[in-house]
Structures are given as structure tokens and as C-alpha cells.
Scaffold this motif. Structure first.
Motif, PDB file in Angstrom:
ATOM      1  N   ILE A   1      38.346  30.183  32.314  1.00  0.00           N
ATOM      2  CA  ILE A   1      38.884  30.043  33.668  1.00  0.00           C
ATOM      3  C   ILE A   1      38.399  31.176  34.560  1.00  0.00           C
ATOM      4  N   LYS A   2      37.886  30.802  35.717  1.00  0.00           N
ATOM      5  CA  LYS A   2      37.464  31.810  36.709  1.00  0.00           C
ATOM      6  C   LYS A   2      38.648  32.704  37.058  1.00  0.00           C
ATOM      7  N   ASP A   3      38.371  33.990  37.210  1.00  0.00           N
ATOM      8  CA  ASP A   3      39.471  34.956  37.311  1.00  0.00           C
ATOM      9  C   ASP A   3      40.132  35.017  38.693  1.00  0.00           C
ATOM     10  N   VAL A   4      39.934  34.006  39.532  1.00  0.00           N
ATOM     11  CA  VAL A   4      40.719  33.902  40.767  1.00  0.00           C
ATOM     12  C   VAL A   4      41.860  32.900  40.607  1.00  0.00           C
ATOM     13  N   LEU A   5      41.939  32.256  39.426  1.00  0.00           N
ATOM     14  CA  LEU A   5      43.007  31.290  39.173  1.00  0.00           C
ATOM     15  C   LEU A   5      44.075  31.943  38.309  1.00  0.00           C
ATOM     16  N   SER A   6      45.316  31.847  38.735  1.00  0.00           N
ATOM     17  CA  SER A   6      46.412  32.494  38.028  1.00  0.00           C
ATOM     18  C   SER A   6      46.619  31.858  36.665  1.00  0.00           C
ATOM     19  N   THR A   7      46.779  32.718  35.660  1.00  0.00           N
ATOM     20  CA  THR A   7      47.065  32.261  34.303  1.00  0.00           C
ATOM     21  C   THR A   7      48.292  33.005  33.806  1.00  0.00           C
ATOM     22  N   ARG A   8      49.286  32.274  33.362  1.00  0.00           N
ATOM     23  CA  ARG A   8      50.564  32.852  32.952  1.00  0.00           C
ATOM     24  C   ARG A   8      50.358  33.862  31.822  1.00  0.00           C
ATOM     25  N   ASP A   9      50.832  35.060  32.019  1.00  0.00           N
ATOM     26  CA  ASP A   9      50.763  36.130  31.016  1.00  0.00           C
ATOM     27  C   ASP A   9      49.343  36.483  30.582  1.00  0.00           C
ATOM     28  N   MET A  10      48.347  36.110  31.405  1.00  0.00           N
ATOM     29  CA  MET A  10      46.952  36.479  31.107  1.00  0.00           C
ATOM     30  C   MET A  10      46.389  37.155  32.353  1.00  0.00           C
ATOM     31  N   ARG A  11      45.897  38.380  32.191  1.00  0.00           N
ATOM     32  CA  ARG A  11      45.428  39.194  33.306  1.00  0.00           C
ATOM     33  C   ARG A  11      44.535  38.393  34.258  1.00  0.00           C
ATOM     34  N   THR A  12      44.742  38.556  35.538  1.00  0.00           N
ATOM     35  CA  THR A  12      44.004  37.825  36.573  1.00  0.00           C
ATOM     36  C   THR A  12      43.599  38.822  37.650  1.00  0.00           C
ATOM     37  N   THR A  13      42.295  39.143  37.731  1.00  0.00           N
ATOM     38  CA  THR A  13      41.869  40.253  38.591  1.00  0.00           C
ATOM     39  C   THR A  13      41.241  39.835  39.910  1.00  0.00           C
ATOM     40  N   ALA A  14      40.822  38.583  40.029  1.00  0.00           N
ATOM     41  CA  ALA A  14      40.033  38.132  41.194  1.00  0.00           C
ATOM     42  C   ALA A  14      38.760  38.967  41.354  1.00  0.00           C
ATOM     43  N   GLY A  15      38.319  39.611  40.279  1.00  0.00           N
ATOM     44  CA  GLY A  15      37.106  40.436  40.356  1.00  0.00           C
ATOM     45  C   GLY A  15      37.290  41.684  41.191  1.00  0.00           C
ATOM     46  N   SER A  16      38.559  42.082  41.412  1.00  0.00           N
ATOM     47  CA  SER A  16      38.851  43.190  42.321  1.00  0.00           C
ATOM     48  C   SER A  16      39.574  44.336  41.624  1.00  0.00           C
ATOM     49  N   LYS A  17      39.229  45.536  42.045  1.00  0.00           N
ATOM     50  CA  LYS A  17      39.933  46.727  41.574  1.00  0.00           C
ATOM     51  C   LYS A  17      41.402  46.691  41.991  1.00  0.00           C
ATOM     52  N   ILE A  18      41.679  46.049  43.125  1.00  0.00           N
ATOM     53  CA  ILE A  18      43.041  46.065  43.657  1.00  0.00           C
ATOM     54  C   ILE A  18      43.989  45.263  42.755  1.00  0.00           C
TER      55      ILE A  18
ATOM     56  N   SER B   1      27.512  35.393  46.545  1.00  0.00           N
ATOM     57  CA  SER B   1      26.603  34.362  46.067  1.00  0.00           C
ATOM     58  C   SER B   1      25.802  34.828  44.864  1.00  0.00           C
ATOM     59  N   SER B   2      26.252  35.904  44.218  1.00  0.00           N
ATOM     60  CA  SER B   2      25.460  36.466  43.108  1.00  0.00           C
ATOM     61  C   SER B   2      26.305  37.084  41.998  1.00  0.00           C
ATOM     62  N   THR B   3      27.626  37.150  42.176  1.00  0.00           N
ATOM     63  CA  THR B   3      28.554  37.810  41.246  1.00  0.00           C
ATOM     64  C   THR B   3      28.338  39.326  41.210  1.00  0.00           C
ATOM     65  N   GLU B   4      27.460  39.827  42.089  1.00  0.00           N
ATOM     66  CA  GLU B   4      27.262  41.284  42.145  1.00  0.00           C
ATOM     67  C   GLU B   4      28.401  41.981  42.883  1.00  0.00           C
ATOM     68  N   ASN B   5      29.248  41.216  43.576  1.00  0.00           N
ATOM     69  CA  ASN B   5      30.389  41.827  44.270  1.00  0.00           C
ATOM     70  C   ASN B   5      31.606  41.991  43.368  1.00  0.00           C
ATOM     71  N   SER B   6      31.480  41.656  42.093  1.00  0.00           N
ATOM     72  CA  SER B   6      32.598  41.907  41.171  1.00  0.00           C
ATOM     73  C   SER B   6      32.790  43.410  41.015  1.00  0.00           C
ATOM     74  N   ALA B   7      34.051  43.846  41.005  1.00  0.00           N
ATOM     75  CA  ALA B   7      34.342  45.266  40.772  1.00  0.00           C
ATOM     76  C   ALA B   7      34.073  45.646  39.320  1.00  0.00           C
ATOM     77  N   PHE B   8      33.833  44.644  38.470  1.00  0.00           N
ATOM     78  CA  PHE B   8      33.650  44.898  37.036  1.00  0.00           C
ATOM     79  C   PHE B   8      32.204  44.681  36.591  1.00  0.00           C
ATOM     80  N   GLY B   9      31.280  44.817  37.528  1.00  0.00           N
ATOM     81  CA  GLY B   9      29.857  44.698  37.212  1.00  0.00           C
ATOM     82  C   GLY B   9      29.392  43.257  37.284  1.00  0.00           C
ATOM     83  N   PRO B  10      28.095  43.057  37.539  1.00  0.00           N
ATOM     84  CA  PRO B  10      27.580  41.694  37.699  1.00  0.00           C
ATOM     85  C   PRO B  10      27.496  40.950  36.364  1.00  0.00           C
ATOM     86  N   THR B  11      27.549  39.635  36.451  1.00  0.00           N
ATOM     87  CA  THR B  11      27.204  38.788  35.309  1.00  0.00           C
ATOM     88  C   THR B  11      25.698  38.612  35.333  1.00  0.00           C
ATOM     89  N   ARG B  12      25.097  38.461  34.159  1.00  0.00           N
ATOM     90  CA  ARG B  12      23.650  38.262  34.087  1.00  0.00           C
ATOM     91  C   ARG B  12      23.328  36.811  33.794  1.00  0.00           C
TER      92      ARG B  12
END
Lengths: 97, 486
Positions: B73-90, B126-137
Motif C-alpha cells: 500500500i502506498k504510504d499516503v493511505l491510512s493503515t490501522r496500526d501500521m505506520r503511515t508517513t506520506a513520505g514526509s518527515k512531518i 513525478s520521480s519519488t525523489e521528493n520522499s523524505a526517506f530517499g528515492p526509490t530506484r
């Protein structure tokens, strides 16, 4: 071109603390995007209604008002940066006097 | 390559258990993810618990199209009791107490959640480079981007790190990474799948969908998620997807009218992308479709309209991140300073850029000139498609002007990055549906995507054509060669 002062005004409205570097960079980059968007100003849109939603959304009444369980307090507080166990703890909004 | 339907078939025949299948995927993830960075959270224990439950349900004779099937599941979708970051440090340490509706519907059907997938921060990119947790390759070439914002989803499907993945598409975020990673990605019509529990980016554009290994799986996933949800007032009931009808339609496309928009073959396009897309359209013709040229004259306005409307909505949606109820807090000298410091430290460069842009477009004196005007031009873009669909059943076009570009190539120039979505933005603004399916490779062996666009709620037809294409081609069966194959 946006000035740094304009960038500071927008940042204040958006509640974003920016470094001096960021202010200079955003002045340049936001100007580039706004220049790109300027082509919209040249179009004749007289009499064209704006699209806020692609669906024909209209207000409806709730179908029956049932009592259901809400979010438990502990769940509401589980991600809060600071709580006293019952409420979110924040700084004072107003001065004391 | 294990599709959802093939996995389900093997589970049904008891050739493998859900626990065995889940273990195999988890092993593969642990072997490959350190290099690809597709997963931000690998949920070993939760996945195995879900797999055990699925095995118990199967032992009781239950059967659903997703029972025991490992998905992510893409990390912008809420998952019960499973960490959900939206790719953001916040939101680095945020754990929701509820599932998004799309997620809870998969959970109810017994799907197994392997974990959460990397994406551009708040799905902006448009590249996943804006993730706070590093880009996907990109699994096809690890020096290149997977596309975005659902880049982790596309890479995970391409590298067989799950059977299927959930993604979201606001301006191309399912279709463009699907194209760049050589997988199938369906952007549903606005309203077909509930947005409840999706961390909002641009509410009039956001859609939830799946990235899959073929069109049949795309149909299965949509069938599982679609339909009215009382928690999202913009979700609607339409006649559900008929997965079995895909086969009935597969042999011939006789009578199908396919429109090819002249504006989607622009000068700046990579020549072999245009070639592969034109070959794919010729293939539809040999299958019996009637192909004709059409015009979508406002195509070039999609980008300026989108980059006013989406940031405007984002600036309002992201106001909720204030360091009070959840997420990062950076304490300032007073409450306003706390808001400003928290948001200044917690958001990345692109998110701040879009919040600023949206705030500007909505501010006094500029609201009519930018925001209302953009909404009016949005109407014109929507009308372009309505007029086209009076003449044709489906529109065939490229997904993106280029194949996967090198990491870092566009990070300093926002407009160059935004142009990667120039052929996907208009569909999003019109709220209609489009699928990206693999249609060949460029000279460097990187995948090219074909976009099939349908009218609002025209997913059945789009899926039938995509399925017919895949029954007579093998591009979707090609896999990247990963140097540490298991």
C-alpha cells in the motif's frame, strides 16, 4: 519576478518558516511557475463556468441519525506530540493579562 | 511474476498456503529493498498474522478474489496500526487508528498487507525523489527514477515485491510510474473509489487505484475497492466492474472507435516513445479497431491549470499539519512560531513550494486572476474530452514524453519535472479514467507505456481493451533483470 518581501508575506500566510536561501530560491521558482501560468490570462473565458468538482455534487440530508461509536480518546491522542493524558497540550493562545 | 489471479488460483488449489506465499515475498523484499527502497515499512509480523488468518478462512471454505494474496500500500493511505508517513518527515512516526476505505475493503476480502510503499512527499512529484526517506530506484535501471508519485508502488510491482499495489493518482501519479516501470496502472474516474483515509493532497483531483501486473488484476482490484462510502460524500455507486466480461471481449475489437489526439505527439517527445505508442495503436487496428485522429485543443493548458488548482487545494489541506494533534512539533517562542517552525522543518522543498504557490493563488487580489480562471479553463479541458467521446469510444496516447530519466536529472527545475505529467494532467482535471499498459521498450531497454483513456466511469471498456491488447502481446510479461535475483 516576486520579491523576497512578497515571498515573506506568502510564507507568513502559509505559516512556513523559511531560511534566507529558501526565500531567494522560492522567489525565483515561484515566479517561473507563475510566468508559465500567465498563458491562462490570455484566454477568453467569458461566460465559462468554473469547475470546482467534476461531479454534480449537491447537498443532501443525512439518511437517519444513528448513534455510532466515535474515536476513543486514547486513539485520538496516540500521535500527539504532547498530551496530559486527556487533552492535547499546546502553548497559550492569548497573553495572560 | 505472480499476478493476483495466479496467486489466488495457486492458493485455491492448495499448491501453496498464504503463509508460505507471504514468507516468500517477505524474503524477496528483505533481499531487494535495501537497493530499490520501494518499501518504507515492511510489516513482517502483521503480514504473517494476516496470512495465518487467510489460511484459516480458506480452511473454512471461504473464497474471495483476494483471500491470502500479498499486496502492498502506498504510504499516503491510512493503515490501522501500521505506520503511515506520506513520505514526509512531518509524519515520520504517525500511526493511524483506522484504515482508509480502499484499504479496509481489501482487508475484509482477506488480502495480506506486506507493508507501505515509498512515494513523493504527500504524493507531490513525478520521480519519488521528493520522499523524505530517499528515492526509490527503477528496477529496470537502478540509476533511474521509477516515476512518481507512486514510484514505490510501481517499482514493487515491477520487481515482484508484491502481487499488486495500491497507489493514488492526482495528476498522473499512478499512470506515469506504471509507464516508467513497465507495469499496468489504472487511474479511476473521480469518485469511483472512496478517498476516505487518503491523506489529502488536492481533494477535487485525488483518486485511489491500483498498480498491477496485468489488466485482469486491475479489474479485480477495482472491483474490490469501488463503490459508495458514507465517509466520502464524493464517492458514487456505478455499475460494478465485471471481471469475467474481460475474456468475452478479448478476441476482437471490431467496431471499437479509437481516437488518437494530435496534441499528444509533441515535438519534445522521445522518438522511440512515439514509435512504440504508434505501433501499439497500429496493433489495436489489426485487432479490428477503427482508428482516427482527433483533437484535444486545450491539452497544453493542462499543466498551468493543474499547477494553480492542485497547489491551491494542497495549501488548504496541508494546513492541518500544525504540530498539535499529530506529527512533528518544533517548539517556537509562541504558538504562531511553533506552527511556522514545525512546518518549516517538517515539509520538504517541493511541498513548501506548492503550499506557497497555492497560498499565493488563493490570496486577496489573485484569487480571481489565478484560481477562478484556472477553474474556468478546467471546464474547457473537460469539454474537449466530452466532445472527443461523442466521436470515439476510447482515446489512445502516450503516458509520458520520455522513458525513465536519471536520478537527479530534473530536481533543480520544477517545470521540467512537471512536464513529465503533461499527458496525464488533462485526464485528472476532467475526472475521467485512464490506464497505462506496457507497449514496448526504448533503445536502452526501458519500458514505454500506452495510455488508454475512457470517459467518466468508462473503466469497463478501458479494461476490456487493455486486456485484449495484453492477450495478443507480451510486453506486460517482460521482467527487469535484477542483479541479485533469488
Amino acid at each position: 519576478m516576486l520579491t523576497v518581501a512578497e515571498v515573506e508575506r506568502i510564507a507568513r500566510l502559509a505559516r512556513l518558516a523559511l531560511s534566507e536561501d529558501e526565500k531567494a530560491r522560492y522567489a525565483r521558482q515561484l515566479s517561473a511557475v507563475l510566468d508559465y501560468a500567465a498563458q491562462l490570462a490570455e484566454l477568453d473565458v467569458e461566460g465559462i463556468p468554473p469547475t470546482a468538482s467534476v461531479l454534480a455534487v449537491h447537498s443532501v440530508m443525512r439518511e437517519g441519525d444513528e448513534v455510532v461509536a466515535g474515536l476513543p480518546r486514547a486513539d485520538a491522542l496516540r500521535n500527539a506530540p504532547d498530551t496530559d493524558g486527556a487533552s492535547f497540550v499546546v502553548q497559550a493562545t492569548f497573553d495572560e493579562e | 511474476m505472480l499476478t493476483v489471479h495466479a496467486a489466488r488460483e495457486r492458493l485455491r488449489r492448495r499448491e501453496v498456503s498464504a503463509v508460505e506465499l507471504t514468507r516468500a515475498f517477505l524474503e524477496r523484499i528483505h533481499a531487494l529493498n535495501p537497493r530499490l527502497n520501494a518499501y518504507l515499512t515492511v510489516a513482517d509480523e502483521a503480514a504473517l498474522a494476516m496470512a495465518r488468518e487467510a489460511d484459516e478462512r480458506m480452511a473454512r471454505g471461504e473464497d474471495t478474489p483476494l483471500l491470502g494474496v500479498p499486496v502492498a500500500i502506498k504510504d499516503v493511505l491510512s493503515t490501522r496500526d501500521m505506520r503511515t508517513t506520506a513520505g514526509s518527515k512531518i509524519l515520520a512516526n504517525y500511526t493511524p487508528s483506522w484504515d482508509a476505505t480502499a484499504v479496509s475493503r481489501l482487508r475484509a476480502m482477506g488480502a495480506v498487507f506486506l507493508g507501505k510503499l515509498n512515494c513523493d512527499e504527500f504524493a507531490m512529484g513525478s520521480s519519488t525523489e521528493n520522499s523524505a526517506f530517499g528515492p526509490t530506484r527503477n528496477p529496470w535501471d537502478e540509476t533511474r527514477v521509477p516515476g512518481g508519485s507512486s514510484g514505490g508502488s510501481a517499482a514493487a510491482v515491477a520487481a515482484d515485491l508484491c502481487c499488486a499495489a495500491l497507489g493514488t493518482d492526482t495528476g498522473g501519479s499512478i499512470r506515469q510510474p506504471a509507464a516508467l516501470c513497465g507495469v499496468t496502472g489504472l487511474k479511476n474516474s473521480y469518485g469511483r473509489v472512496s478517498r476516505y483515509g487518503l491523506i489529502a493532497f488536492a481533494s477535487s483531483l485525488d483518486t485511489v487505484g491500483a498498480l498491477t501486473k496485468d489488466a485482469r488484476d486491475a479489474a479485480i482490484m477495482l472491483r474490490a475497492m469501488e463503490g459508495r462510502d458514507s465517509c466520502d460524500s464524493t464517492s458514487v455507486d456505478v455499475p460494478p466492474i465485471d471481471v469475467d466480461a474481460l475474456d468475452a471481449a478479448r478476441d476482437s475489437l471490431h467496431g471499437l472507435r479509437v481516437g488518437v489526439p494530435v496534441e499528444y505527439f509533441s515535438d519534445g517527445m522521445q522518438p522511440d516513445v512515439e514509435q512504440r505508442v504508434r505501433e501499439a495503436i497500429a496493433h489495436l487496428q489489426t485487432m479490428g479497431a477503427e482508428v482516427c485522429e482527433i483533437s484535444l485543443p486545450r491539452t497544453h493548458l493542462g499543466l498551468p491549470v493543474y499547477y494553480i488548482i492542485a497547489p491551491a487545494e494542497a495549501s488548504a489541506n496541508l494546513a492541518r499539519f500544525d504540530g498539535v494533534k499529530y506529527g512533528l512539533r518544533v517548539q517556537g517562542r509562541d504558538l504562531i512560531a511553533t506552527y511556522m517552525e514545525t512546518r518549516g522543518a517538517g515539509f520538504g522543498a517541493e511541498v513548501k513550494r506548492r503550499i506557497m504557490l497555492g497560498t499565493y493563488a488563493l490570496s486577496a487580489g489573485y484569487y480571481d486572476a489565478y484560481y477562478i480562471r484556472a477553474q474556468k479553463v478546467r471546464t474547457l479541458i473537460k469539454r474537449d474530452f466530452e466532445q472527443a467521446f461523442a466521436q470515439v469510444d476510447i482515446i489512445a496516447a502516450p503516458v509520458s514524453p520520455t522513458t525513465a530519466f536519471p536520478l537527479g536529472a530534473k530536481t533543480d527545475d520544477p517545470i521540467q519535472m512537471y512536464l513529465a505529467d503533461v499527458f496525464t494532467l488533462p485526464v485528472s482535471l476532467a475526472g475521467i479514467c485512464g490506464i497505462s499498459i506496457p507497449c514496448g521498450f526504448d533503445r536502452e531497454g526501458l519500458p514505454v507505456g500506452l495510455q488508454l483513456i475512457g470517459p467518466a466511469f468508462g473503466e469497463q471498456r478501458v479494461l476490456e481493451v487493455a486486456h485484449a491488447f495484453q492477450q495478443t502481446t507480451d510486453f506486460h510479461l517482460k521482467k527487469p533483470r535484477l542483479s541479485c535475483e533469488l
